[in-house]
Design an enzyme around this catalytic site. Structure first.
Site, PDB file in Angstrom:
ATOM      1  N   ASN A   1       0.204  -2.411 -10.457  1.00 27.20           N
ATOM      2  CA  ASN A   1       0.711  -3.450  -9.556  1.00 27.20           C
ATOM      3  C   ASN A   1      -0.456  -4.071  -8.789  1.00 27.20           C
ATOM      4  O   ASN A   1      -1.073  -3.438  -7.948  1.00 27.20           O
ATOM      5  CB  ASN A   1       1.727  -2.812  -8.595  1.00 27.20           C
ATOM      6  CG  ASN A   1       2.369  -3.820  -7.662  1.00 27.20           C
ATOM      7  OD1 ASN A   1       1.725  -4.679  -7.113  1.00 27.20           O
ATOM      8  ND2 ASN A   1       3.671  -3.676  -7.486  1.00 27.20           N
TER       9      ASN A   1
ATOM     10  N   ASP B   1       4.372   6.886  -4.240  1.00 27.54           N
ATOM     11  CA  ASP B   1       5.757   6.598  -4.578  1.00 27.54           C
ATOM     12  C   ASP B   1       6.366   6.072  -3.291  1.00 27.54           C
ATOM     13  O   ASP B   1       6.221   6.676  -2.229  1.00 27.54           O
ATOM     14  CB  ASP B   1       6.501   7.834  -5.079  1.00 27.54           C
ATOM     15  CG  ASP B   1       7.809   7.437  -5.762  1.00 27.54           C
ATOM     16  OD1 ASP B   1       7.786   6.508  -6.586  1.00 27.54           O
ATOM     17  OD2 ASP B   1       8.851   8.028  -5.452  1.00 27.54           O
TER      18      ASP B   1
ATOM     19  N   GLY C   1       8.187  -7.171  -3.965  1.00 29.12           N
ATOM     20  CA  GLY C   1       9.324  -6.248  -3.941  1.00 29.12           C
ATOM     21  C   GLY C   1      10.391  -6.656  -2.941  1.00 29.12           C
ATOM     22  O   GLY C   1      10.873  -7.793  -2.944  1.00 29.12           O
TER      23      GLY C   1
ATOM     24  N   LYS D   1       0.171  -6.985   7.794  1.00 30.82           N
ATOM     25  CA  LYS D   1       0.971  -5.974   7.092  1.00 30.82           C
ATOM     26  C   LYS D   1       0.166  -4.701   6.851  1.00 30.82           C
ATOM     27  O   LYS D   1       0.697  -3.589   6.932  1.00 30.82           O
ATOM     28  CB  LYS D   1       1.461  -6.558   5.758  1.00 30.82           C
ATOM     29  CG  LYS D   1       2.468  -5.662   5.044  1.00 30.82           C
ATOM     30  CD  LYS D   1       2.886  -6.282   3.733  1.00 30.82           C
ATOM     31  CE  LYS D   1       3.663  -5.287   2.897  1.00 30.82           C
ATOM     32  NZ  LYS D   1       3.767  -5.682   1.503  1.00 30.82           N
TER      33      LYS D   1
ATOM     34  N   HIS E   1       4.243   0.929   5.688  1.00 36.00           N
ATOM     35  CA  HIS E   1       4.396   2.327   5.288  1.00 36.00           C
ATOM     36  C   HIS E   1       3.220   2.792   4.440  1.00 36.00           C
ATOM     37  O   HIS E   1       2.715   3.896   4.600  1.00 36.00           O
ATOM     38  CB  HIS E   1       5.710   2.520   4.540  1.00 36.00           C
ATOM     39  CG  HIS E   1       5.912   1.573   3.385  1.00 36.00           C
ATOM     40  ND1 HIS E   1       5.753   0.207   3.493  1.00 36.00           N
ATOM     41  CD2 HIS E   1       6.248   1.797   2.084  1.00 36.00           C
ATOM     42  CE1 HIS E   1       5.985  -0.359   2.312  1.00 36.00           C
ATOM     43  NE2 HIS E   1       6.281   0.580   1.448  1.00 36.00           N
ATOM     44  N   ARG E   2       2.777   1.909   3.526  1.00 35.75           N
ATOM     45  CA  ARG E   2       1.655   2.259   2.653  1.00 35.75           C
ATOM     46  C   ARG E   2       0.363   2.337   3.460  1.00 35.75           C
ATOM     47  O   ARG E   2      -0.468   3.217   3.248  1.00 35.75           O
ATOM     48  CB  ARG E   2       1.528   1.243   1.517  1.00 35.75           C
ATOM     49  CG  ARG E   2       0.537   1.675   0.431  1.00 35.75           C
ATOM     50  CD  ARG E   2       0.595   0.788  -0.788  1.00 35.75           C
ATOM     51  NE  ARG E   2       1.879   0.893  -1.455  1.00 35.75           N
ATOM     52  CZ  ARG E   2       2.820  -0.053  -1.438  1.00 35.75           C
ATOM     53  NH1 ARG E   2       2.612  -1.192  -0.808  1.00 35.75           N
ATOM     54  NH2 ARG E   2       3.963   0.127  -2.049  1.00 35.75           N
TER      55      ARG E   2
END
EC number: 3.6.1.66
Length: 200
Positions: free
Chosen positions: A10, A70, A154, A176, A181-182
């Site tokens: 990705n 994940d 996404g 961002k 979260h990442r």
């Protein structure tokens, strides 16, 4: 310079990862860079289990340090679905434009306080010596009333951030990368890696 393979193809995700880890002084390679298109069976029951499966599988193939993540969207109204099935939700090849509209349609008429959602990311780093590190990050928000924004990828266009009064697809990549979260999971992993590398 150390080399770390990040088990993804990705490009959007990889761009985020390289930006966040740029001060680690490592070369980040993707599965595309390796011409590796192995199909990994993600049969874990949690984000963490799936990230470990991915990282260890590629590490065993390459004998290199491998990171994998994940991540997914948990919607409280859907009993935290799609969760670990976020990428495969409504079918593996279903475009996100369809998935996003489907979620918004399913939540039609649902009031704001019942639209709580969170993005969860688990990152695993597998080393050839068998060591495995894991970290996790969470970004809280809610499901928007309509699709908005061109940034991100996404589920970003339907993930509303109350503090910004817009979706995570409407804020800049730089912004961002401070709150996602990442980003949170990667920042934690960066510290773990610095500690690990300093002891070598």
């Amino acid at each position: 310079m150390k080399k770390i393979i990040f088990a993804t193809t990705n490009e959007g995700k990889l761009k985020e990862i390289r930006m966040i880890l740029q001060d680690l002084n490592v070369e980040i390679l993707s599965l595309k860079d390796l011409n590796c298109n192995i199909k990994i069976v993600e049969d874990g029951k949690t984000f963490e289990e799936n990230s470990i499966i991915k990282a260890k599988t590629i590490m065993e193939l390459t004998n290199e340090i491998v990171m994998a993540d994940d991540s997914g969207l948990e919607i409280e109204y859907f009993n935290n679905d799609p969760g670990i099935y976020s990428a495969r939700y409504l079918g593996e090849d279903t475009p996100y434009s369809y998935k996003n509209q489907y979620i918004i349609d399913k939540l039609e008429g649902v009031e704001e306080d019942k639209r709580a959602a969170r993005f969860v990311c688990s990152i695993a780093c597998a080393f050839p010596n068998g060591k495995v590190l894991t970290t996790q990050g969470v970004m809280n928000g809610r499901i928007a009333y309509k699709i908005n924004g061109e940034n991100g990828f996404g589920y970003d266009p339907i993930f509303y951030l109350p503090e910004y009064q817009c979706t995570s697809a409407e804020i800049s990549v730089e912004e961002k990368n401070k709150i996602s979260h990442r980003a949170i999971a990667l920042d934690k992993m960066k510290e773990e890696l610095k500690n690990t590398f300093s002891r070598e």
